[in-house]
Structures are given as C-alpha cells and as structure tokens.
Design an enzyme around this catalytic site. Structure first.
Site, mmCIF file in Angstrom:
data_model
loop_
_atom_site.group_PDB
_atom_site.id
_atom_site.type_symbol
_atom_site.label_atom_id
_atom_site.label_comp_id
_atom_site.label_asym_id
_atom_site.label_seq_id
_atom_site.Cartn_x
_atom_site.Cartn_y
_atom_site.Cartn_z
ATOM 1 N N LYS A 75 14.697 -51.030 -17.202
ATOM 2 C CA LYS A 75 14.893 -49.720 -17.827
ATOM 3 C C LYS A 75 15.722 -48.885 -16.862
ATOM 4 O O LYS A 75 15.505 -48.929 -15.641
ATOM 5 C CB LYS A 75 13.519 -49.070 -18.071
ATOM 6 C CG LYS A 75 13.588 -47.725 -18.798
ATOM 7 C CD LYS A 75 12.181 -47.183 -19.056
ATOM 8 C CE LYS A 75 12.200 -45.890 -19.858
ATOM 9 N NZ LYS A 75 10.844 -45.375 -20.135
ATOM 10 N N SER A 150 10.004 -44.240 -25.023
ATOM 11 C CA SER A 150 11.346 -44.124 -24.522
ATOM 12 C C SER A 150 11.982 -45.422 -24.029
ATOM 13 O O SER A 150 13.198 -45.480 -23.865
ATOM 14 C CB SER A 150 11.355 -43.110 -23.377
ATOM 15 O OG SER A 150 10.573 -43.573 -22.293
ATOM 16 N N SER A 174 5.422 -44.896 -23.689
ATOM 17 C CA SER A 174 6.790 -45.423 -23.720
ATOM 18 C C SER A 174 6.971 -46.907 -23.446
ATOM 19 O O SER A 174 8.071 -47.424 -23.619
ATOM 20 C CB SER A 174 7.674 -44.642 -22.763
ATOM 21 O OG SER A 174 8.030 -43.419 -23.350
HETATM 22 N N1 GLN Z 1 6.955 -39.975 -26.326
HETATM 23 C C1 GLN Z 1 6.290 -39.320 -25.233
HETATM 24 C C2 GLN Z 1 7.140 -38.176 -24.730
HETATM 25 O O1 GLN Z 1 8.129 -37.937 -25.326
HETATM 26 C C3 GLN Z 1 6.007 -40.316 -24.137
HETATM 27 C C4 GLN Z 1 7.203 -40.661 -23.364
HETATM 28 C C5 GLN Z 1 6.915 -41.618 -22.251
HETATM 29 O O2 GLN Z 1 5.897 -42.281 -22.227
HETATM 30 N N2 GLN Z 1 7.827 -41.657 -21.291
HETATM 31 O O3 GLN Z 1 6.836 -37.540 -23.771
#
Ligand code: GLN
Length: 484
Positions: A75, A150, A174
């Site tokens: 990532k 994400s 994410s």
């Molecule tokens: N979707 C969640 C957010 O927007 C979690 C994102 C994540 O785990 N990095 O914060």
C-alpha cells in the site's frame, strides 16, 4: 501461477517449477494488461526483476528466506527507500521516501520482491478508494463498482492476480472492508503487533498494518515477516512473535463463537446476513458452538471514531506545510500565504473535511465536549469486548453491511460512506485483532466477507479459525472470471 497462494508459490519456487524472475515477469505483464483497474500508483519493474534475479541466485546457492522470491505489493502508505510514496495524495505526488518503513524492511529481509505501490484513499481516509488523487480503483468482480477502501489497490492487486500478496493498513476497517468487497482474506493485527515506523500516520492510536492475501495461511506467512517489536515505534509491543503457521490445522471442536446481536440489526443487507448465517453453519459442522453476545455500546463507535480519528489526523497532517517535503504551491506572497495555498491545493476534499472536524473538536471550549467524551466512549466500547470474551473465544459477524456498491454511489454523502465501517470500527477502538474472509457471493455474484474478532494478541487462534473454514470450503479459491 497467478492464482496460487504464497504457500503454493513458495513450494513451486523451492522445487524449481518456476523462478522468481519468471513469476515477477508474469505479474508485471498482468499488471500492464489490467492497468484499467488502476490498482497501482507506482510500478518498479526493473527493481523488481533485479530483486527477483538476486532471489533466484540465492536459492541456487542453497540460500533461503521465508518469502524468498515471492512478488508482493505495498500500500502506498508505507515508506519505501528510493521509491515514490504518495499516500494517495497530491501533497506527496513526487515524494521519494529516504528510508524504509519497518514493514517494508522486514518483508525485504524475508526475501519478498516488491512489484510496486498500490492505490489507496488519500491519507487512508475513505471506504471506496474514491478519495485517491490518482483516481478510483475498479472492483474486478464488477468494474463498475468500488473495491472498498482505503486499501482498495492492495485488495484488487490480490483479487485480480496482480500480486501474490499485499500489505494494507487499517484505522477503521481499511484492510478488512476492501478484503470483504474483493473476496480476499485481510488481517488487522492487534494494535502494537506490527510496527508503525515509516507508515504514514493518519490516526496513530488506531492505525495498524497487516496482510491482504488469498488465504489465512498466507496471512500467517506474511504476518510472520511483518510482526515484532520495534524500538523505533513507541507503541510497538515487546512480546514474542509466535509461529503463526504452526498452529494452523488445530481442531475447532468446542470452539465458542460469539455472535453480537448488535451486528445483525437495521442496515445489514439480507444477502450478507444470509452469507454469514451459512458460514456459521459451516462452523457448527466443524464442532464449534455459537453463543449470543452483547456489544451494547457498539452503536456509539461510529460517532466516537469520527471525533477521535479526525482529531488525531488534524495533528498528524500539520506536518504537510510545504516547507520540509512534499508539495509546495508555486505562487505565494508570504510564508502564511504559502502555507495556506499549499494545503488548499495539496489536500483533497475528504482530507480537508477531517482536518476541519479535528481542529474544531480539539479547540478550547469543545475539547471536553467532543474529544474527552469520545475517549470515555472508547473505554466503554473496549469493556464491552472484554465482557463478550468472557463467553466466547472469537466473535463473528459481517465485515461490511453490504457488498461492493457502484462507483460514485456514496461520494456525495459522507455519512453513508462512513457507515461502511460500522462493524469494523469498534475493533480498532479496542485495539483487537480481526480478520475478514470470503464466505460466498450475493445475488449479483459479489463477494461477502465474514469478520472474526479475537482477543488481544490471539492472532494464532484467529488465523486457525479462518484457516479451518478455508479447509472446509473453497470460496477463497474463486477468481473474478473476467481476469482469468
Ligand atoms: N473508512 C474509514 C475512514 O475513512 C477507515 C479508514 C481506514 O481504516 N484507514 O476513516
């Protein structure tokens, strides 16, 4: 070969059925052919082939390493020395990391070959990969739909056979949510298990790196290389790393699986519910017992998270000021003007929204009402889990309320987007480990994910419970037909 698990590839590399150079070439060709998925932000073909050659040479000399010659992807939130690291943002569009994250360094030391850096929501803020400065990622099960986020690029890289495995990070879901939406296995380890050094910070008390793979066994192999104490991360826990693969295959007879009633309420798609119920039946067949548990405060998790995560983000993202590294606006009149324009131009809308919320909630006068109150809620949510684990060994439920949704379906409604993480966020607030694994498909042929949550540092049990299911079923072996 591109459909094989890491465990199988290691066997093929060991018996010389294939070389790392051939395997790396195969993945690079597939990445190019399926560039339309937009899974990668940066590719490193020459470096990857050079590393693959070195891996093959080492193997010929009788050398070995746990992941020697296996092509993986990171990532783009993990710093990679000499390789562009963007975090999905214009702010870091041309940032070349001067050092390796601990995760990057450990996987390198384990012999893995880096293919490139995967697409992601900007600064990991999002649930659909649509906040990326580098454009959305398509879900290989239906290219008109999102892969989740994400870590959407990593999920798609694994799901579509563009890498043998990948890394992700999970602040509120994410790793698990994109794993669920793409039909792969994703593990968020216990907070403190995997070093955050060199992992670009979003919300430091919640962020945790972990593996995204084709199977639970592969997650064990990847976690083995990633986990362990790191003196450079003050939240890293100094605790022995068990042999994760050694405990796979133990009987699940007598295992107590807790099912929280709160995870099956309003908002859960009937198809997902059906998939989870069928998965629980498989566990019953394996000798597990299903018990009801309560997580009464879990309904508070989303508001609690959407105060705490933006607060931490507003502080962490203060470093992007155009002075030290990253984007700087070309035209400015004064230092203050430079700061303002740099941040206005460098960040996207969702990141700005989080910085605004966080700055507001932390300001004098609101601090107690929002930040301190959320910390109290966080404690209640954590205690709920402790009580639930008095009655069971693992907790099971859906990973996400629905399967993959169409691109742009939720981009205009932040709250609808935030609701994707309703079942994953409580786990980050408590710092527990959890895994998502594919357990079937909905009526449209889209993958459904089961979430299993474990006690602190109980990754061995969690992985064994996921592995037990994968020994009994073959959902994790399904491959998106258009990408065969
Ligand atoms: N979707 C969640 C957010 O927007 C979690 C994102 C994540 O785990 N990095 O914060």
């Amino acid at each position: 070969m591109y459909k094989k698990t890491v465990a199988e590839l290691l066997a093929a590399l060991a018996d010389r059925t294939i070389s790392s150079v051939e395997l790396t070439g195969l993945f690079l060709a597939r990445i190019e052919r399926h560039a339309g998925l937009n899974a990668y932000i940066t590719l490193e073909p020459e470096r990857a082939l050079a590393d693959a050659r070195a891996a093959d040479a080492l193997r010929l000399q009788g050398g070995d390493a746990p992941l020697l010659g296996v092509p993986i992807a990171h990532k783009d939130i993990f710093c990679t020395e000499g390789v562009r690291t963007t975090c999905g943002s214009r702010m870091l569009e041309s940032f070349i990391a001067p050092y390796d994250a601990t995760v990057t360094a450990r996987l390198k030391a384990a012999g893995a070959v880096l293919l490139g850096k995967t697409n992601m929501d900007e600064f990991a803020m999002g649930s659909s990969n649509e906040t990326s400065y580098f454009g959305p990622v398509a879900n290989p099960w239906d290219t008109g739909r999102v892969p989740g986020g994400s870590s959407g690029g990593s999920a798609v890289a694994v799901a579509a056979g563009l890498a043998a495995a990948a890394t992700g990070t999970d602040t509120g879901g994410s790793i698990r949510q994109p794993a669920a939406l793409c039909g792969i296995t994703g593990l968020k380890p216990s907070y403190g298990r995997v070093s955050r050094y060199g992992m670009i910070a979003f919300a430091s008390s919640l962020d945790q790196g972990g593996p995204m793979t084709r199977s639970a066994e592969d997650a064990a192999l990847m976690l083995q290389a990633m986990a362990g104490f790191d003196p450079r991360d003050s939240t890293s826990v100094d605790r022995v790393v068990p042999d994760y693969r050694a405990t796979l295959g133990r009987s699940l007879k007598g295992l107590k699986i807790g099912v929280p009633t709160q995870f099956f309420g309003e908002g859960l798609s009937p198809d997902v519910r059906h998939g989870i119920e069928q998965a629980l039946d498989v566990y019953r067949g394996l000798g597990a017992r299903i018990v009801d548990v309560e997580l009464p405060n879990s309904r508070l998790a989303l508001p609690c998270y959407y105060v705490l995560a933006p607060c931490e983000a507003s502080s962490n993202l203060a470093r992007y000021d155009g002075v030290r590294y990253g984007y700087r606006t070309p035209g400015h009149e004064s230092l203050i003007d430079m700061y303002k324009k740099t941040r206005a131009e460098g960040f996207g809308a969702e990141v700005k929204r989080r910085i605004l919320i966080g700055t507001y909630a932390l300001s004098a006068g609101y601090f107690d009402a929002y930040y301190v109150k959320s910390l109290r809620l966080r404690r209640l949510i954590t205690e709920d889990f402790a009580h639930a684990f008095e009655r069971c060994d693992v907790i099971a439920g859906p990973t996400a309320p629905s399967t993959a949704f169409p691109l742009q379906a939720k981009t205009d409604d932040p709250v609808a987007m935030y609701l994707n993480d309703i079942y994953t966020i409580p786990v980050n607030l408590a710092g527990l480990p959890a895994v998502s694994l594919p357990v079937g498909f909905d009526r449209l042929g889209l993958p459904v994910g089961l979430q299993l949550i474990g006690r602190y540092f109980d990754e061995p049990l969690l992985l064994n419970v996921a592995h037990g299911y994968q020994q009994e079923t073959d959902w994790h072996r399904h491959f998106p037909p258009e990408f065969e």
